[in-house]
Scaffold this motif. Structure first.
Motif, PDB file in Angstrom:
ATOM      1  N   SER A  24       0.721  -1.067  -0.011  1.00  0.00           N
ATOM      2  CA  SER A  24      -0.174  -0.082  -0.158  1.00  0.00           C
ATOM      3  C   SER A  24       0.785   1.247   0.004  1.00  0.00           C
ATOM      4  O   SER A  24       0.262   2.570  -0.308  1.00  0.00           O
ATOM      5  CB  SER A  24      -0.876   0.102   1.029  1.00  0.00           C
ATOM      6  OG  SER A  24      -0.146   0.036   2.385  1.00  0.00           O
ATOM      7  N   ASN A  25       2.108   1.332   0.658  1.00  0.00           N
ATOM      8  CA  ASN A  25       2.797   2.423   0.644  1.00  0.00           C
ATOM      9  C   ASN A  25       4.470   2.092   0.258  1.00  0.00           C
ATOM     10  O   ASN A  25       5.167   1.784   1.298  1.00  0.00           O
ATOM     11  CB  ASN A  25       2.867   2.620   2.163  1.00  0.00           C
ATOM     12  CG  ASN A  25       3.473   4.043   2.355  1.00  0.00           C
ATOM     13  OD1 ASN A  25       4.132   4.815   1.387  1.00  0.00           O
ATOM     14  ND2 ASN A  25       3.384   4.542   3.744  1.00  0.00           N
ATOM     15  N   ASP A  27       6.622   4.071  -0.124  1.00  0.00           N
ATOM     16  CA  ASP A  27       7.471   4.853   0.498  1.00  0.00           C
ATOM     17  C   ASP A  27       7.497   4.792   2.140  1.00  0.00           C
ATOM     18  O   ASP A  27       7.906   5.825   2.740  1.00  0.00           O
ATOM     19  CB  ASP A  27       7.368   6.328   0.168  1.00  0.00           C
ATOM     20  CG  ASP A  27       8.484   7.524   0.713  1.00  0.00           C
ATOM     21  OD1 ASP A  27       9.652   7.037   0.506  1.00  0.00           O
ATOM     22  OD2 ASP A  27       8.192   8.708   1.162  1.00  0.00           O
ATOM     23  N   VAL A  28       7.050   3.678   2.515  1.00  0.00           N
ATOM     24  CA  VAL A  28       6.865   3.475   3.896  1.00  0.00           C
ATOM     25  C   VAL A  28       8.456   3.626   4.599  1.00  0.00           C
ATOM     26  O   VAL A  28       8.221   4.352   5.721  1.00  0.00           O
ATOM     27  CB  VAL A  28       6.503   2.005   4.301  1.00  0.00           C
ATOM     28  CG1 VAL A  28       7.457   0.892   3.570  1.00  0.00           C
ATOM     29  CG2 VAL A  28       6.065   2.061   5.737  1.00  0.00           C
ATOM     30  N   GLN A  31       8.944   7.664   4.870  1.00  0.00           N
ATOM     31  CA  GLN A  31       7.639   8.105   5.801  1.00  0.00           C
ATOM     32  C   GLN A  31       8.273   7.828   7.344  1.00  0.00           C
ATOM     33  O   GLN A  31       8.176   8.652   8.257  1.00  0.00           O
ATOM     34  CB  GLN A  31       6.648   7.676   5.520  1.00  0.00           C
ATOM     35  CG  GLN A  31       5.929   7.917   4.236  1.00  0.00           C
ATOM     36  CD  GLN A  31       5.548   9.570   4.251  1.00  0.00           C
ATOM     37  OE1 GLN A  31       6.498  10.358   4.537  1.00  0.00           O
ATOM     38  NE2 GLN A  31       4.171  10.059   4.291  1.00  0.00           N
ATOM     39  N   CYS A 110       3.809   3.429  14.049  1.00  0.00           N
ATOM     40  CA  CYS A 110       4.210   3.079  12.495  1.00  0.00           C
ATOM     41  C   CYS A 110       4.719   1.958  12.152  1.00  0.00           C
ATOM     42  O   CYS A 110       5.189   1.135  13.182  1.00  0.00           O
ATOM     43  CB  CYS A 110       5.052   4.356  12.106  1.00  0.00           C
ATOM     44  SG  CYS A 110       6.615   4.192  12.838  1.00  0.00           S
ATOM     45  N   THR A 114       0.059  -2.576   8.514  1.00  0.00           N
ATOM     46  CA  THR A 114      -1.098  -1.642   8.935  1.00  0.00           C
ATOM     47  C   THR A 114      -2.065  -2.390   9.879  1.00  0.00           C
ATOM     48  O   THR A 114      -2.230  -1.971  11.120  1.00  0.00           O
ATOM     49  CB  THR A 114      -1.851  -0.918   7.942  1.00  0.00           C
ATOM     50  OG1 THR A 114      -0.972  -0.437   6.899  1.00  0.00           O
ATOM     51  CG2 THR A 114      -2.699   0.070   8.598  1.00  0.00           C
ATOM     52  N   THR A 136      -1.168   6.392   9.964  1.00  0.00           N
ATOM     53  CA  THR A 136      -1.562   5.543   8.844  1.00  0.00           C
ATOM     54  C   THR A 136      -0.299   5.630   7.557  1.00  0.00           C
ATOM     55  O   THR A 136      -0.019   4.670   7.120  1.00  0.00           O
ATOM     56  CB  THR A 136      -2.762   5.798   8.499  1.00  0.00           C
ATOM     57  OG1 THR A 136      -3.736   5.858   9.542  1.00  0.00           O
ATOM     58  CG2 THR A 136      -3.323   4.522   7.557  1.00  0.00           C
ATOM     59  N   ASP A 137      -0.030   6.886   7.126  1.00  0.00           N
ATOM     60  CA  ASP A 137       0.642   7.008   6.060  1.00  0.00           C
ATOM     61  C   ASP A 137       2.000   6.681   6.260  1.00  0.00           C
ATOM     62  O   ASP A 137       3.005   6.807   5.553  1.00  0.00           O
ATOM     63  CB  ASP A 137       0.412   8.162   5.231  1.00  0.00           C
ATOM     64  CG  ASP A 137       0.951   9.517   6.286  1.00  0.00           C
ATOM     65  OD1 ASP A 137       1.224   9.384   7.446  1.00  0.00           O
ATOM     66  OD2 ASP A 137       1.251  10.631   5.760  1.00  0.00           O
ATOM     67  N   ALA A 140       2.331   0.270   6.147  1.00  0.00           N
ATOM     68  CA  ALA A 140       2.167  -0.396   5.044  1.00  0.00           C
ATOM     69  C   ALA A 140       1.588  -1.749   5.263  1.00  0.00           C
ATOM     70  O   ALA A 140       1.578  -2.501   6.459  1.00  0.00           O
ATOM     71  CB  ALA A 140       3.519  -0.537   4.153  1.00  0.00           C
ATOM     72  N   THR A 167      -5.673  -3.165  -0.527  1.00  0.00           N
ATOM     73  CA  THR A 167      -5.079  -2.201   0.597  1.00  0.00           C
ATOM     74  C   THR A 167      -5.734  -1.103   1.059  1.00  0.00           C
ATOM     75  O   THR A 167      -5.881  -0.786   2.170  1.00  0.00           O
ATOM     76  CB  THR A 167      -3.678  -2.081   0.199  1.00  0.00           C
ATOM     77  OG1 THR A 167      -3.765  -1.227  -1.193  1.00  0.00           O
ATOM     78  CG2 THR A 167      -2.696  -3.171  -0.128  1.00  0.00           C
ATOM     79  N   THR A 187      -1.174  12.081  10.560  1.00  0.00           N
ATOM     80  CA  THR A 187      -0.319  12.032   9.297  1.00  0.00           C
ATOM     81  C   THR A 187       1.111  12.409   9.644  1.00  0.00           C
ATOM     82  O   THR A 187       1.545  13.046  10.521  1.00  0.00           O
ATOM     83  CB  THR A 187      -0.601  13.186   8.050  1.00  0.00           C
ATOM     84  OG1 THR A 187      -0.708  14.259   8.369  1.00  0.00           O
ATOM     85  CG2 THR A 187      -2.193  12.674   7.839  1.00  0.00           C
TER      86      THR A 187
END
Length: 201
Positions: A24-25, A27-28, A31, A110, A114, A136-137, A140, A167, A187
């Motif tokens: 889903s992410n 760039d986890v 981040q 984090c 998720t 959340t962001d 992943a 996702t 965020t």
């Protein structure tokens, strides 16, 4: 210091799975790195958690060398690195003792995944009395096949199956379940801004 950042399972094990490319992410790691930098700048404790499944022979078996942080993430001196064998970060570690003896009352969560280790840790942390922020962001997750789907399918077959839980839906469900009950949803941008980086509460 009253707040800690929990970085859960951002480890090489996940990158060794074919499903990683459907995450889903993408760039986890980036981040999470932003949150780590902000926590360190703010004087918050950073706690690293890794998931291990000894004697399984898979990517979570420590003998295969993948139970380690995804580079360039790295713990600094004084930052605990805990290894768990349960979904949540408390049951099979001394995390609760570490936090309470350190006077930690607020947690920022984090990591990966998720709806599994991150959400489960958040729920238990809230039950233990911690004030939890779920970012959340900076998490992943991956598509979840239907319980009756055959094993051994390719990533493409999993995604093509209309019964697969995607996702976006996983992330939405997690936020709905946690918000107002177990955690506040924030965020990375909110927490790394000059105002957001200050301790909450």
């Amino acid at each position: 210091m009253s707040r800690a950042l929990l970085v859960i399972d951002v480890q090489e094990s996940f990158r060794q799975r074919p499903i990683w490319r459907a995450g889903s992410n993408p760039d986890v790691v980036g981040q999470v790195s932003r949150l780590v930098d902000a926590a360190r700048d703010n004087g918050d404790l950073v706690v690293w958690v890794l998931h291990s499944e000894p004697d399984t022979g898979d990517v979570f078996d420590p003998v295969n060398g993948h139970v380690r942080l995804i580079a360039p993430l790295a713990a600094q001196t004084g930052e605990p690195v805990l290894t768990k064998t349960s979904r949540n970060a408390f049951t099979t570690t001394n995390l609760h003792q570490l936090l309470t003896t350190g006077g930690i009352r607020e947690l920022v969560v984090c990591g990966i995944q998720t709806e599994q280790c991150c959400e489960t840790t958040t729920r238990l942390a809230a039950d233990l009395g911690f004030e939890v922020t779920f970012v959340t962001d900076a998490t992943a997750t991956f598509p979840i096949p239907h319980r009756d789907a055959p094993a051994g399918r390719s990533v493409e077959e999993i995604i093509a199956d209309p019964r697969t839980l995607g996702t976006a839906e996983i992330v939405t469900r997690t936020e709905y379940a946690l918000a107002g009950r177990f955690a506040t949803i924030r965020t990375v941008d909110e927490l790394t801004s000059p105002v957001g980086a200050a301790p909450v509460g």
